[in-house]
Scaffold this motif. Structure first.
Motif, PDB file in Angstrom:
ATOM      1  N   ARG A   1      -1.074  18.812  -5.348  1.00  0.00           N
ATOM      2  CA  ARG A   1      -2.501  18.891  -5.624  1.00  0.00           C
ATOM      3  C   ARG A   1      -3.237  18.199  -4.491  1.00  0.00           C
ATOM      4  O   ARG A   1      -2.615  17.548  -3.655  1.00  0.00           O
ATOM      5  N   PRO A   2      -4.564  18.327  -4.461  1.00  0.00           N
ATOM      6  CA  PRO A   2      -5.309  17.764  -3.318  1.00  0.00           C
ATOM      7  C   PRO A   2      -4.994  16.294  -3.036  1.00  0.00           C
ATOM      8  O   PRO A   2      -4.843  15.917  -1.874  1.00  0.00           O
ATOM      9  N   THR A   3      -4.841  15.472  -4.094  1.00  0.00           N
ATOM     10  CA  THR A   3      -4.537  14.056  -3.866  1.00  0.00           C
ATOM     11  C   THR A   3      -3.251  13.914  -3.056  1.00  0.00           C
ATOM     12  O   THR A   3      -3.178  13.146  -2.090  1.00  0.00           O
ATOM     13  N   ASP A   4      -2.239  14.689  -3.462  1.00  0.00           N
ATOM     14  CA  ASP A   4      -0.943  14.656  -2.794  1.00  0.00           C
ATOM     15  C   ASP A   4      -1.098  15.061  -1.327  1.00  0.00           C
ATOM     16  O   ASP A   4      -0.676  14.334  -0.418  1.00  0.00           O
ATOM     17  N   TYR A   5      -1.742  16.217  -1.093  1.00  0.00           N
ATOM     18  CA  TYR A   5      -1.893  16.693   0.283  1.00  0.00           C
ATOM     19  C   TYR A   5      -2.669  15.689   1.129  1.00  0.00           C
ATOM     20  O   TYR A   5      -2.309  15.397   2.268  1.00  0.00           O
ATOM     21  N   GLY A   6      -3.730  15.157   0.534  1.00  0.00           N
ATOM     22  CA  GLY A   6      -4.554  14.190   1.274  1.00  0.00           C
ATOM     23  C   GLY A   6      -3.734  12.973   1.676  1.00  0.00           C
ATOM     24  O   GLY A   6      -3.708  12.578   2.849  1.00  0.00           O
ATOM     25  N   LEU A   7      -3.036  12.398   0.693  1.00  0.00           N
ATOM     26  CA  LEU A   7      -2.261  11.185   0.979  1.00  0.00           C
ATOM     27  C   LEU A   7      -1.156  11.455   1.984  1.00  0.00           C
ATOM     28  O   LEU A   7      -0.900  10.651   2.884  1.00  0.00           O
ATOM     29  N   MET A   8      -0.506  12.612   1.849  1.00  0.00           N
ATOM     30  CA  MET A   8       0.618  12.880   2.753  1.00  0.00           C
ATOM     31  C   MET A   8       0.136  13.213   4.172  1.00  0.00           C
ATOM     32  O   MET A   8       0.827  12.913   5.141  1.00  0.00           O
TER      33      MET A   8
ATOM     34  N   VAL B   1       7.118   4.427   3.981  1.00  0.00           N
ATOM     35  CA  VAL B   1       7.378   3.997   2.599  1.00  0.00           C
ATOM     36  C   VAL B   1       6.715   4.952   1.621  1.00  0.00           C
ATOM     37  O   VAL B   1       7.318   5.354   0.618  1.00  0.00           O
ATOM     38  N   ALA B   2       5.481   5.358   1.927  1.00  0.00           N
ATOM     39  CA  ALA B   2       4.772   6.274   1.028  1.00  0.00           C
ATOM     40  C   ALA B   2       5.529   7.594   0.899  1.00  0.00           C
ATOM     41  O   ALA B   2       5.700   8.134  -0.194  1.00  0.00           O
ATOM     42  N   ARG B   3       6.014   8.121   2.034  1.00  0.00           N
ATOM     43  CA  ARG B   3       6.730   9.404   1.990  1.00  0.00           C
ATOM     44  C   ARG B   3       8.042   9.281   1.220  1.00  0.00           C
ATOM     45  O   ARG B   3       8.386  10.144   0.407  1.00  0.00           O
ATOM     46  N   LEU B   4       8.759   8.187   1.475  1.00  0.00           N
ATOM     47  CA  LEU B   4      10.027   7.984   0.768  1.00  0.00           C
ATOM     48  C   LEU B   4       9.810   7.846  -0.723  1.00  0.00           C
ATOM     49  O   LEU B   4      10.531   8.444  -1.529  1.00  0.00           O
ATOM     50  N   THR B   5       8.810   7.027  -1.102  1.00  0.00           N
ATOM     51  CA  THR B   5       8.544   6.793  -2.516  1.00  0.00           C
ATOM     52  C   THR B   5       8.187   8.104  -3.205  1.00  0.00           C
ATOM     53  O   THR B   5       8.677   8.404  -4.296  1.00  0.00           O
ATOM     54  N   ARG B   6       7.343   8.892  -2.543  1.00  0.00           N
ATOM     55  CA  ARG B   6       6.942  10.168  -3.133  1.00  0.00           C
ATOM     56  C   ARG B   6       8.167  11.058  -3.371  1.00  0.00           C
ATOM     57  O   ARG B   6       8.379  11.552  -4.488  1.00  0.00           O
ATOM     58  N   GLY B   7       8.989  11.222  -2.338  1.00  0.00           N
ATOM     59  CA  GLY B   7      10.149  12.108  -2.464  1.00  0.00           C
ATOM     60  C   GLY B   7      11.080  11.663  -3.573  1.00  0.00           C
ATOM     61  O   GLY B   7      11.499  12.463  -4.422  1.00  0.00           O
TER      62      GLY B   7
ATOM     63  N   PHE C   1       0.808  -1.207   0.000  1.00  0.00           N
ATOM     64  CA  PHE C   1       0.000   0.000   0.000  1.00  0.00           C
ATOM     65  C   PHE C   1       0.849   1.268   0.000  1.00  0.00           C
ATOM     66  O   PHE C   1       0.444   2.281  -0.540  1.00  0.00           O
ATOM     67  N   GLY C   2       2.036   1.186   0.605  1.00  0.00           N
ATOM     68  CA  GLY C   2       2.866   2.395   0.717  1.00  0.00           C
ATOM     69  C   GLY C   2       3.418   2.846  -0.619  1.00  0.00           C
ATOM     70  O   GLY C   2       3.377   4.042  -0.939  1.00  0.00           O
ATOM     71  N   VAL C   3       3.932   1.919  -1.427  1.00  0.00           N
ATOM     72  CA  VAL C   3       4.544   2.308  -2.704  1.00  0.00           C
ATOM     73  C   VAL C   3       3.519   2.928  -3.658  1.00  0.00           C
ATOM     74  O   VAL C   3       3.743   4.038  -4.157  1.00  0.00           O
ATOM     75  N   PRO C   4       2.372   2.273  -3.907  1.00  0.00           N
ATOM     76  CA  PRO C   4       1.392   2.924  -4.794  1.00  0.00           C
ATOM     77  C   PRO C   4       0.928   4.283  -4.278  1.00  0.00           C
ATOM     78  O   PRO C   4       0.786   5.228  -5.065  1.00  0.00           O
ATOM     79  N   ALA C   5       0.735   4.401  -2.973  1.00  0.00           N
ATOM     80  CA  ALA C   5       0.292   5.689  -2.424  1.00  0.00           C
ATOM     81  C   ALA C   5       1.346   6.762  -2.684  1.00  0.00           C
ATOM     82  O   ALA C   5       1.014   7.891  -3.079  1.00  0.00           O
ATOM     83  N   GLY C   6       2.614   6.405  -2.496  1.00  0.00           N
ATOM     84  CA  GLY C   6       3.684   7.374  -2.729  1.00  0.00           C
ATOM     85  C   GLY C   6       3.754   7.788  -4.198  1.00  0.00           C
ATOM     86  O   GLY C   6       3.939   8.963  -4.525  1.00  0.00           O
ATOM     87  N   LEU C   7       3.585   6.801  -5.098  1.00  0.00           N
ATOM     88  CA  LEU C   7       3.624   7.105  -6.532  1.00  0.00           C
ATOM     89  C   LEU C   7       2.478   8.035  -6.914  1.00  0.00           C
ATOM     90  O   LEU C   7       2.668   9.026  -7.617  1.00  0.00           O
TER      91      LEU C   7
END
Lengths: 298, 305
Positions: B125-132, B187-193, B111-117
């Motif tokens: 954008r809102p999706t980014d802010y929401g997920l983060m 994982v989500a935060r790392l993947t995003r960055g 779940f973390g990797v797809p969320a980060g991507l």
């Protein structure tokens, strides 16, 4: 931004008004809505934790036998209800917050002092000193400290004093590494060379020129360490190894709540909420501060 | 590479030695012993027990004996579970902890990797802010808070899932979520960055310029590079899982190593506690080595000689 930078700016400010790194960062931080909101919430929470217990007619250890297992209510002042022996949860949550926040601040301060001194010395002197000092840090890193802390608590009793030492002793390692890295890159800068040429001793170069320039990184790291420490203390208290009765902390309250959750869910929900909100705010502020001081990824 | 691995493992021996010595010193200087029971044992029985576990020898001799045993991977008999050796207890408890940890890791990655991507593609954008914000929430809620809240919600108020024990696969659901959530958020935060950085890099621009379809750019060119920080996070993550499993196993009554440790410490089961600490120490060393090797395999610029 730097000591010498400041004097330069003073000279320049007569014609053009300069902006320091901190002013710049301050602007960016204020624009970060999440960080600002977190800071406000955290500020209110701290005020509540300090002054809240004075506003309530109850205290955190007296048992109210007329109100055992009472759900949250406005009628008799038990705002968040009472626990299995009639103690007021509102005041207990705030009293727990005092301890949790205090441990967070003091233990972070301990690790800050050790870590900055250690890292700055290792980085500044370099060479053999650095190798030996950092090798020690590497070895300590590999230790499963959690287990040591648990053993310490079990064997030597659960004293707040020991919790401070134990937590501080773990956290300074990261701080020392970060500070050393920064010092390595700082010590070859011109202003350090200039200070050394002007005859400043190593101690005063570290104190007056290196450490002030580390403040940015350290500030970020401190705001991110405080929630870690609070979390760690709660973890110990949750296992029954932290703060002891009748004193309490958020971890012990969550533990008590978890044991009684099917009967009195409020005992779990409110302390858990207080703990999570605090950690959430600290993390957001730390993140905001990092983005403000190092805006390359935004 | 094999030479590198061997040297790393040899280099870990001093670390383990210091770990053993510290743990031994701490445990033996502590007041109280494993046979301090409510009722006083007759002196001859106590002397027999002491002799059986070599507690009557001088400390340095016990230390030497223990060191020699550990060098042969023999952690000795348990003081509390009289019929079992520490090796047997570890062999019993470790698979349980391993399964719990592996599922949590899998959960976090799935779940973390797809969320980060997703957040990286929709940066600012809102999706980014929401997920983060969700990710920050995941980091901020400790596992020992999440676990009872999940039990309250899913097992007490609604009868969806069992609350404790390990009878069926369903029993794993709540412990795995509780243990894996914080890691998933990291994982989500790392993947995003990492993904944001990679998407701005020159080779991705080149790929775009030569007209490759977006799907190929994202999944064949960008994704592997974006995952390297996630891989190197696996080392600290494993340590986090081990720490977390101590409390999760205690909450859910799961008979894993973490619970053995806590009970062993409370019962002053010297050998069990030492055994678990050393075992975890070795585990972390081996796991970190595997992570580093995997990292070198993923990133050809990194070479270990």
């Amino acid at each position: 931004m730097t000591k010498s930078g400041e004097t330069l700016q003073q000279a320049a400010s007569e014609s053009v008004k300069g902006r320091s790194l901190w002013q710049d960062a301050g602007r960016r931080l204020v624009k970060n809505r999440a960080a600002v909101v977190s800071a406000v919430i955290l500020g209110l929470l701290v005020l509540l934790v300090i002054f809240g217990p004075m506003l309530s007619p109850h205290d955190y250890y007296t048992q109210d036998y007329d109100a055992i297992w009472q759900p949250p209510t406005l009628s008799d002042g038990h705002l968040l209800g009472t626990d299995s022996i009639g103690r007021d949860l509102f005041v207990r949550t705030l009293a727990g917050g005092r301890i949790s926040l205090m441990i967070g601040l003091v233990a972070t301060l301990v690790s800050l002092i050790i870590g900055v001194a250690y890292g700055a010395i290792a980085g500044y002197f370099g060479g053999k000193v650095d190798t030996v000092m950092m090798r020690l840090v590497d070895i300590l890193y590999a230790m499963p400290f959690l287990f040591f802390v648990i053993l310490l608590m079990v064997f030597f009793g659960r004293q707040i004093f020991l919790i401070f030492i134990a937590i501080g002793a773990i956290n300074w390692l990261d701080m020392a590494r970060i500070v050393r890295g920064q010092t390595l890159s700082l010590k070859n800068k011109e202003f350090v060379e200039a200070a050394r040429m002007a005859g400043a001793s190593s101690a005063s170069v570290i104190r007056r020129h290196i450490v002030p320039n580390l403040l940015g990184v350290v500030a970020v790291y401190v705001t991110l360490t405080i929630p870690q420490v609070i979390l760690f203390e709660s973890f110990l208290s949750f296992l029954g190894l932290g703060v002891q009765e009748p004193a309490t902390s958020w971890g012990s309250l969550v533990k008590e709540g978890a044991d009684e959750m099917s009967r009195a869910p409020w005992l779990l929900v409110y302390p858990a909420l207080a703990l999570a909100v605090t950690l959430f705010c600290f993390n957001f502020i730390g993140d905001g501060l990092r983005d403000a001081l190092d805006p390359k990824d935004r | 590479m094999i030479g590198y691995a061997v040297r790393r493992l040899l280099g870990a021996i001093p670390t383990l030695f210091i770990l053993l010595t510290l743990a031994f010193a701490l445990i033996r200087t502590a007041p109280g012993g494993p046979f301090d029971l409510e009722k006083q044992l007759p002196p001859e029985i106590e002397a027999n027990l002491q002799a059986k576990y070599h507690l009557d020898e001088p400390l340095y001799q016990q230390y030497g004996r223990y060191l020699w045993d550990v060098a042969r991977f023999d952690f000795g008999p348990s003081f509390q579970y009289r019929d079992l050796t520490v090796n047997q207890l570890i062999a019993d408890g470790f698979p349980v902890s391993l399964r719990l940890g592996a599922f949590s890791l899998l959960f976090a990655l799935m779940f973390g990797v797809p969320a980060g991507l997703m957040a990286a593609f929709r940066q600012n954008r809102p999706t980014d802010y929401g997920l983060m914000t969700l990710a920050m929430l995941g980091i901020s809620i400790p596992n020992f808070v999440l676990a009872p809240l999940l039990i309250l919600l899913m097992a007490v108020y609604n009868d969806w899932l069992p609350a404790g024990g390990l009878g069926s696969p369903l029993h794993y659901v709540i412990p795995v979520i509780a243990l894996g959530t914080a890691m998933m958020a990291y994982v989500a935060r790392l993947t995003r960055g990492a993904m944001i950085e990679v998407l701005r890099s020159n080779y991705v621009r080149t790929a775009r310029a030569k007209g490759l379809p977006t799907r190929v750019i994202l999944f064949r060119h960008a994704l592997p590079a974006a995952l390297t920080p996630v891989v190197s996070f696996m080392g600290p993550a494993a340590a986090g899982i081990i720490t977390g499993s101590v409390v999760i196993e205690t909450i859910f009554g799961i008979p894993g190593l973490g619970r053995f440790f806590v009970q062993g410490a409370l019962n002053r089961d010297y050998t069990l506690v030492m055994g678990v600490v050393l075992f975890y120490g070795m585990l972390i060393i081996v796991f970190n080595l595997l992570v580093d090797l995997l990292y070198a395999w993923l990133d050809p610029r990194v070479a270990y000689k």
